[in-house]
Scaffold this motif. Structure first.
Motif, PDB file in Angstrom:
ATOM      1  N   GLY A   1       6.317  28.776 -23.480  1.00 36.10           N
ATOM      2  CA  GLY A   1       7.251  27.864 -22.817  1.00 36.10           C
ATOM      3  C   GLY A   1       7.676  26.719 -23.716  1.00 36.10           C
ATOM      4  N   PHE A   2       6.729  26.148 -24.464  1.00 35.83           N
ATOM      5  CA  PHE A   2       7.047  25.041 -25.361  1.00 35.83           C
ATOM      6  C   PHE A   2       7.894  25.507 -26.547  1.00 35.83           C
ATOM      7  CE2 PHE A   2       3.591  22.740 -23.260  1.00 35.83           C
ATOM      8  CZ  PHE A   2       4.183  21.497 -23.126  1.00 35.83           C
ATOM      9  N   VAL A   3       7.488  26.599 -27.177  1.00 35.19           N
ATOM     10  CA  VAL A   3       8.249  27.118 -28.319  1.00 35.19           C
ATOM     11  C   VAL A   3       9.640  27.556 -27.861  1.00 35.19           C
ATOM     12  CG1 VAL A   3       8.354  28.980 -30.022  1.00 35.19           C
ATOM     13  CG2 VAL A   3       6.213  27.770 -29.638  1.00 35.19           C
ATOM     14  N   GLY A   4       9.695  28.216 -26.720  1.00 32.97           N
ATOM     15  CA  GLY A   4      10.977  28.650 -26.192  1.00 32.97           C
ATOM     16  C   GLY A   4      11.884  27.487 -25.825  1.00 32.97           C
ATOM     17  N   SER A   5      11.301  26.434 -25.309  1.00 31.17           N
ATOM     18  CA  SER A   5      12.088  25.263 -24.962  1.00 31.17           C
ATOM     19  C   SER A   5      12.707  24.637 -26.212  1.00 31.17           C
ATOM     20  CB  SER A   5      11.222  24.240 -24.237  1.00 31.17           C
ATOM     21  OG  SER A   5      11.953  23.082 -23.965  1.00 31.17           O
ATOM     22  N   TRP A   6      11.919  24.538 -27.256  1.00 27.22           N
ATOM     23  CA  TRP A   6      12.427  23.978 -28.502  1.00 27.22           C
ATOM     24  C   TRP A   6      13.517  24.867 -29.098  1.00 27.22           C
ATOM     25  CZ3 TRP A   6      11.941  26.291 -33.331  1.00 27.22           C
ATOM     26  CH2 TRP A   6      12.454  25.544 -34.380  1.00 27.22           C
ATOM     27  N   LEU A   7      13.243  26.169 -29.163  1.00 24.88           N
ATOM     28  CA  LEU A   7      14.195  27.105 -29.746  1.00 24.88           C
ATOM     29  C   LEU A   7      15.494  27.154 -28.942  1.00 24.88           C
ATOM     30  CD1 LEU A   7      14.697  29.253 -31.929  1.00 24.88           C
ATOM     31  CD2 LEU A   7      13.691  30.915 -30.362  1.00 24.88           C
ATOM     32  N   GLY A   8      15.374  27.219 -27.629  1.00 22.73           N
ATOM     33  CA  GLY A   8      16.558  27.255 -26.778  1.00 22.73           C
ATOM     34  C   GLY A   8      17.386  25.991 -26.864  1.00 22.73           C
ATOM     35  N   TYR A   9      16.704  24.844 -26.963  1.00 18.36           N
ATOM     36  CA  TYR A   9      17.422  23.574 -27.083  1.00 18.36           C
ATOM     37  C   TYR A   9      18.172  23.518 -28.406  1.00 18.36           C
ATOM     38  CZ  TYR A   9      18.435  18.607 -26.887  1.00 18.36           C
ATOM     39  OH  TYR A   9      19.074  17.395 -26.869  1.00 18.36           O
ATOM     40  N   GLU A  10      17.562  24.031 -29.478  1.00 18.34           N
ATOM     41  CA  GLU A  10      18.224  24.035 -30.781  1.00 18.34           C
ATOM     42  C   GLU A  10      19.419  24.995 -30.795  1.00 18.34           C
ATOM     43  OE1 GLU A  10      17.674  22.053 -33.437  1.00 18.34           O
ATOM     44  OE2 GLU A  10      16.221  21.017 -32.162  1.00 18.34           O
ATOM     45  N   LEU A  11      19.309  26.122 -30.109  1.00 21.28           N
ATOM     46  CA  LEU A  11      20.386  27.105 -30.107  1.00 21.28           C
ATOM     47  C   LEU A  11      21.501  26.769 -29.132  1.00 21.28           C
ATOM     48  CD1 LEU A  11      18.343  30.432 -30.253  1.00 21.28           C
ATOM     49  CD2 LEU A  11      19.649  29.367 -32.100  1.00 21.28           C
TER      50      LEU A  11
ATOM     51  N   GLY B   1      11.058  17.605 -18.091  1.00 21.69           N
ATOM     52  CA  GLY B   1      11.467  17.369 -19.460  1.00 21.69           C
ATOM     53  C   GLY B   1      12.029  18.599 -20.154  1.00 21.69           C
ATOM     54  N   PHE B   2      12.101  19.724 -19.463  1.00 19.99           N
ATOM     55  CA  PHE B   2      12.628  20.958 -20.028  1.00 19.99           C
ATOM     56  C   PHE B   2      14.012  21.230 -19.454  1.00 19.99           C
ATOM     57  CE2 PHE B   2       8.030  21.618 -20.107  1.00 19.99           C
ATOM     58  CZ  PHE B   2       7.843  22.067 -21.401  1.00 19.99           C
ATOM     59  N   HIS B   3      14.969  21.536 -20.318  1.00 23.88           N
ATOM     60  CA  HIS B   3      16.250  22.059 -19.850  1.00 23.88           C
ATOM     61  C   HIS B   3      15.999  23.524 -19.545  1.00 23.88           C
ATOM     62  CE1 HIS B   3      18.677  18.544 -20.874  1.00 23.88           C
ATOM     63  NE2 HIS B   3      17.848  18.420 -21.911  1.00 23.88           N
ATOM     64  N   ILE B   4      16.065  23.916 -18.302  1.00 23.49           N
ATOM     65  CA  ILE B   4      15.555  25.200 -17.834  1.00 23.49           C
ATOM     66  C   ILE B   4      16.247  26.398 -18.474  1.00 23.49           C
ATOM     67  CG2 ILE B   4      15.242  26.644 -15.790  1.00 23.49           C
ATOM     68  CD1 ILE B   4      13.306  24.316 -16.004  1.00 23.49           C
ATOM     69  N   ILE B   5      17.567  26.424 -18.486  1.00 23.61           N
ATOM     70  CA  ILE B   5      18.286  27.593 -18.995  1.00 23.61           C
ATOM     71  C   ILE B   5      18.015  27.819 -20.482  1.00 23.61           C
ATOM     72  CG2 ILE B   5      20.577  28.596 -19.368  1.00 23.61           C
ATOM     73  CD1 ILE B   5      21.357  27.213 -16.691  1.00 23.61           C
ATOM     74  N   PRO B   6      18.179  26.804 -21.357  1.00 18.29           N
ATOM     75  CA  PRO B   6      17.849  27.041 -22.762  1.00 18.29           C
ATOM     76  C   PRO B   6      16.371  27.364 -22.984  1.00 18.29           C
ATOM     77  CG  PRO B   6      19.119  25.028 -22.554  1.00 18.29           C
ATOM     78  CD  PRO B   6      18.778  25.483 -21.174  1.00 18.29           C
ATOM     79  N   ALA B   7      15.488  26.798 -22.175  1.00 14.89           N
ATOM     80  CA  ALA B   7      14.063  27.055 -22.340  1.00 14.89           C
ATOM     81  C   ALA B   7      13.728  28.516 -22.047  1.00 14.89           C
ATOM     82  CB  ALA B   7      13.249  26.143 -21.432  1.00 14.89           C
ATOM     83  N   ILE B   8      14.305  29.066 -21.003  1.00 10.95           N
ATOM     84  CA  ILE B   8      14.038  30.469 -20.661  1.00 10.95           C
ATOM     85  C   ILE B   8      14.647  31.400 -21.705  1.00 10.95           C
ATOM     86  CG2 ILE B   8      14.505  32.284 -18.972  1.00 10.95           C
ATOM     87  CD1 ILE B   8      14.222  30.109 -16.806  1.00 10.95           C
ATOM     88  N   VAL B   9      15.882  31.140 -22.108  1.00  7.48           N
ATOM     89  CA  VAL B   9      16.523  31.973 -23.124  1.00  7.48           C
ATOM     90  C   VAL B   9      15.749  31.904 -24.434  1.00  7.48           C
ATOM     91  CG1 VAL B   9      18.615  32.246 -24.519  1.00  7.48           C
ATOM     92  CG2 VAL B   9      18.808  31.834 -22.072  1.00  7.48           C
ATOM     93  N   GLY B  10      15.377  30.703 -24.854  1.00  5.12           N
ATOM     94  CA  GLY B  10      14.624  30.534 -26.093  1.00  5.12           C
ATOM     95  C   GLY B  10      13.257  31.173 -26.026  1.00  5.12           C
ATOM     96  N   SER B  11      12.616  31.108 -24.876  1.00  6.49           N
ATOM     97  CA  SER B  11      11.297  31.712 -24.711  1.00  6.49           C
ATOM     98  C   SER B  11      11.380  33.230 -24.783  1.00  6.49           C
ATOM     99  CB  SER B  11      10.696  31.265 -23.382  1.00  6.49           C
ATOM    100  OG  SER B  11       9.368  31.649 -23.280  1.00  6.49           O
ATOM    101  N   VAL B  12      12.405  33.816 -24.206  1.00  3.64           N
ATOM    102  CA  VAL B  12      12.598  35.271 -24.303  1.00  3.64           C
ATOM    103  C   VAL B  12      12.823  35.659 -25.765  1.00  3.64           C
ATOM    104  CG1 VAL B  12      14.192  37.140 -23.740  1.00  3.64           C
ATOM    105  CG2 VAL B  12      13.393  35.617 -21.941  1.00  3.64           C
ATOM    106  N   ILE B  13      13.646  34.902 -26.483  1.00  3.06           N
ATOM    107  CA  ILE B  13      13.899  35.183 -27.900  1.00  3.06           C
ATOM    108  C   ILE B  13      12.618  35.055 -28.710  1.00  3.06           C
ATOM    109  CG2 ILE B  13      15.087  34.350 -29.970  1.00  3.06           C
ATOM    110  CD1 ILE B  13      17.442  33.575 -28.102  1.00  3.06           C
ATOM    111  N   ALA B  14      11.845  34.005 -28.461  1.00  4.20           N
ATOM    112  CA  ALA B  14      10.594  33.798 -29.197  1.00  4.20           C
ATOM    113  C   ALA B  14       9.613  34.938 -28.935  1.00  4.20           C
ATOM    114  CB  ALA B  14       9.975  32.459 -28.811  1.00  4.20           C
ATOM    115  N   LEU B  15       9.514  35.389 -27.687  1.00  6.37           N
ATOM    116  CA  LEU B  15       8.608  36.494 -27.386  1.00  6.37           C
ATOM    117  C   LEU B  15       9.078  37.800 -28.010  1.00  6.37           C
ATOM    118  CD1 LEU B  15       7.616  35.795 -23.687  1.00  6.37           C
ATOM    119  CD2 LEU B  15       6.190  35.609 -25.720  1.00  6.37           C
TER     120      LEU B  15
END
Length: 85
Positions: A36-46, A56-70
């Motif tokens: 969740g943390f890595v995905g949140s960071w990655l999604g926010y950057e993308l 403190g998490f933007h939900i949509i970018p966090a979920i997308v980034g977390s899927v990409i990270a996994l």
């Protein structure tokens, strides 16, 4: 109390992304929180700040980034990047 809320939301994001790709996140609850943390960071950057903010998490970018990270993690694991020598 805020730290507990962040950990809970991060764990839920990691769990949800694991369910979206149809695999369990390795490491159980701790793995979900890290995803969740890595995905949140990655999604926010993308994607930048999009969607609602929860804990403190933007939900949509966090979920997308977390899927990409996994998906990246599972591709590396399949290639043997995490094997012990």
């Amino acid at each position: 109390m805020y730290l507990i809320w962040i950990l809970i939301v991060g764990g839920i994001i990691g769990w949800l992304s694991g369910n979206l790709i149809g695999r369990d996140v390795p490491g159980g609850v701790l793995g979900n929180i890290i995803a969740g943390f890595v995905g949140s960071w990655l999604g926010y950057e993308l994607l930048g700040p999009r969607g609602p903010v929860v804990g403190g998490f933007h939900i949509i970018p966090a979920i997308v980034g977390s899927v990409i990270a996994l998906l990246i993690f599972y591709a590396l694991a399949r290639a043997g990047a995490f094997r012990r020598r």
